[in-house]
Write an enzyme that holds these catalytic residues in place. Structure first.
Site, short mmCIF file in Angstrom:
data_model
loop_
_atom_site.label_atom_id
_atom_site.label_comp_id
_atom_site.label_asym_id
_atom_site.label_seq_id
_atom_site.Cartn_x
_atom_site.Cartn_y
_atom_site.Cartn_z
N HIS A 98 0.84 -1.20 0.00
CA HIS A 98 0.00 0.00 0.00
C HIS A 98 0.88 1.25 0.00
O HIS A 98 2.06 1.21 0.35
CB HIS A 98 -0.93 -0.02 1.22
CG HIS A 98 -0.17 -0.11 2.52
ND1 HIS A 98 0.52 0.95 3.05
CD2 HIS A 98 0.05 -1.16 3.33
CE1 HIS A 98 1.10 0.56 4.16
NE2 HIS A 98 0.85 -0.72 4.36
N ASP A 118 4.12 -4.64 3.82
CA ASP A 118 5.58 -4.81 3.81
C ASP A 118 6.03 -6.15 4.39
O ASP A 118 6.87 -6.85 3.80
CB ASP A 118 6.29 -3.65 4.53
CG ASP A 118 5.76 -3.37 5.93
OD1 ASP A 118 4.74 -3.98 6.33
OD2 ASP A 118 6.36 -2.53 6.62
#
Ligand SMILES: *[C@@H]1O[C@H](CO)[C@@H](O)[C@H](O)[C@H]1NC(C)=O
Ligand SMILES: *[C@@H]1O[C@H](CO)[C@@H](O)[C@H](O)[C@H]1NC(C)=O
Ligand SMILES: *[C@@H]1O[C@H](CO)[C@@H](O)[C@H](O)[C@H]1NC(C)=O
Ligand SMILES: *[C@@H]1O[C@H](CO)[C@@H](O)[C@H](O)[C@H]1NC(C)=O
Length: 495
Positions: A75, A377
């Site tokens: 994102h 991540d």
């Protein structure tokens, strides 16, 4: 000298700042974030995406035709997570109550209030994703003009919104391309995979007990504590000397540093075409292009930012990446899905895939040229581990900083910044192909080739005999994914 250069000489410094700020945004689709790079490229996973240097040529060779591209994206820039937000509010509170004076450069803290909210994508993050969609379209134009990507996203709001903004960017590039042959309408369809507890979700893993809450769950934090104690002491002493009475700890120093990227990516001035007068009033903060980075950033030196970057690199490596015995296993489900897409065969996986979703052509179609998946991540670190992207890189030193060049291109800021993207591309090359897969000497002329790029850096894959362009044959690539095909170390999750 360019026209701009001549004007700069004639008109002087003020004109430079306003000209540049009005003509050049900090973030472009091609290069990502390019303001204040001596600092902003050293924020670990809180760096905004920037195009990472590649030792191997990352362009698509003239003699090759791309037949397939998959992007796995983080994102875009977000506010701090809820837990972190609460700790920043507490820190600022302690400073306000404890500090009896504010040293030079620290004055802004006297009136600073935390107003960033929590968890959501910022405006900067939205624009990053729009730019990422544009970049993806442009790179894979030959496919994109005839076919939109099949999209899946993890269910958290900021990830879904990132997927939406990416498709908007892709769509705008498609409409601008007079050669495009499809006319889709927004919003594009997407499969949203929930992040709820117990869900099988290859874009957000949460099933592996030993990894989530067992002995493997603290390795990253422990490694970070070790590295932190090697460099933070003198910084904390200086901060405390400037904030007498605040009595901050090393962990507080890191939190104060965190606020530099978070305040910076919360500001939309990095994307607007002109900066406000209040921006200009603090333009000495080194943002470049007439735009300042947040005043938190200049409390610390460039070398201190490098240490901060490495602190984040150590945390991700040992927390979720190759440095954690169960890290790469978390990426196995996604890699097995990728192999299915590359080969055009049903998914075979015994880890975190949802067999219902992956067995249904409406939610897991094969044979599409473009796929786009949106994630986090930590999950991407697992995927990079499962792909063997950093095979051969020595374990990260926990007591001395190493540059990404010494680590096969690994740094948290190079791997999983905000709006990070892994591209897996498959192509067919004429003219003798990729020049001899690792000593094989030849290859079938129309055998498909695969390679992996991380934020525009071609990864030198070790396991499949990559050629000088970083490409492996499809067959050897699939063969080399034995770790994923064998379900990694999934059995240890419940041992
Ligand atoms: C991102 O998407 C949302 C939802 O469609 C939209 O409101 C917003 O304007 C988009 N952001 C940008 C920068 O285009
Ligand atoms: C798998 O996906 C199906 C279809 O969306 C859903 O109903 C089910 O709850 C999912 N199962 C798990 C374990 O995630
Ligand atoms: C500063 O904080 C430490 C713990 O972090 C505490 O032991 C110490 O007493 C504090 N000093 C002052 C002057 O408040
Ligand atoms: C979810 O994953 C677990 C663990 O691999 C597996 O036992 C289960 O069948 C999966 N559920 C679905 C719906 O795929």
């Amino acid at each position: 000298m360019t026209g701009l250069g001549v004007m700069v000489v004639m008109v002087g410094f003020l004109a430079i700042a306003s000209l540049q700020s009005e003509s050049r945004p900090c973030d472009t689709p091609e290069l990502g974030f390019q303001c204040g790079t001596a600092i902003s490229h050293f924020w670990g996973q809180y760096s905004p995406y920037f195009s990472v240097p590649s030792e191997l040529d990352a362009s698509i060779p003239d003699d090759c035709e791309v037949t397939f591209a998959q992007v796995l994206s983080r994102h875009g820039a977000r506010a701090p997570t809820l837990k972190r937000a609460a700790s920043y509010v507490d820190l600022i509170d302690r400073i306000h109550h404890g500090a009896i004076s504010y040293g030079p450069g620290y004055e802004f803290l006297r009136t600073y209030d935390y107003t960033l909210g929590a968890d959501e994508l910022t405006r900067t993050g939205q624009q990053q994703m729009v730019n990422s969609g544009i970049k993806f379209y442009r790179r894979y134009r030959a496919l994109a003009r005839n076919s939109i990507p099949f999209v899946r996203t993890a269910g958290q709001d900021r990830v879904v919104h990132s997927a939406e903004n990416f498709t908007q960017g892709f769509h705008s590039a498609l409409l601008a391309d007079r050669g495009s042959t499809v006319r889709p309408t927004l919003p594009y369809d997407m499969v949203v995979i929930p992040e709820t507890a117990g869900a099988n979700n290859t874009l957000h893993n949460d099933l592996c007990t030993a990894f989530e809450e067992g002995p493997y769950s603290t390795i990253g934090d422990d490694a970070q504590d070790t590295y932190l104690s090697t460099f933070a002491g003198p910084i904390t002493a200086r901060v405390n000397a400037n904030l007498p009475g605040a009595n901050l700890t090393d962990a507080d120093t890191v939190a104060l540093m965190d606020l530099c990227p978070f305040e910076t990516v919360a500001s939309s001035s990095y994307y607007s075409s002109s900066s406000s007068s209040s921006d200009r009033a603090t333009a000495d903060a080194g943002g470049g292009n007439g735009r300042p980075l947040s005043p938190f950033c200049r409390l610390f030196s460039e070398s201190e930012w490098r240490a901060y970057d490495y602190l984040q690199s150590v945390g991700k490596w040992y927390g979720y990446g190759p440095g954690n015995p169960l890290g790469p296993t978390q990426g196995v489900g996604f890699v097995n899905e990728l192999l299915a897409r590359l080969a055009g065969v049903p998914v075979r996986d015994g880890t975190s895939t949802n067999r219902t979703l992956d067995g249904d052509p409406r939610t897991f179609p094969l044979g599409r040229p473009l796929y786009a998946d949106f994630s986090h991540d930590n999950d991407m670190m697992g995927v990079l581990g499962a792909l063997g992207a950093y095979d051969g890189v020595p374990p990260l030193d926990k007591t001395a900083r190493r540059d990404p060049e010494e680590l096969g291109g690994y740094a948290a800021s190079w791997a999983v910044p905000f709006a990070a993207r892994i591209y897996v591309e498959k192509m067919r090359c004429s003219g003798g192909g990729g020049g001899g897969g690792g000593g094989e000497g030849w290859q079938e002329k129309d055998e498909e080739m695969v390679r992996v790029l991380v934020n525009d850096r071609v990864m030198a894959l070790k396991g499949c005999g990559a050629d000088e362009r970083g490409m492996c044959t499809l067959e050897r690539f699939i063969e080399s994914m034995a770790f994923a095909r064998g379900n990694g170390k999934w059995d240890l999750c419940f041992a």
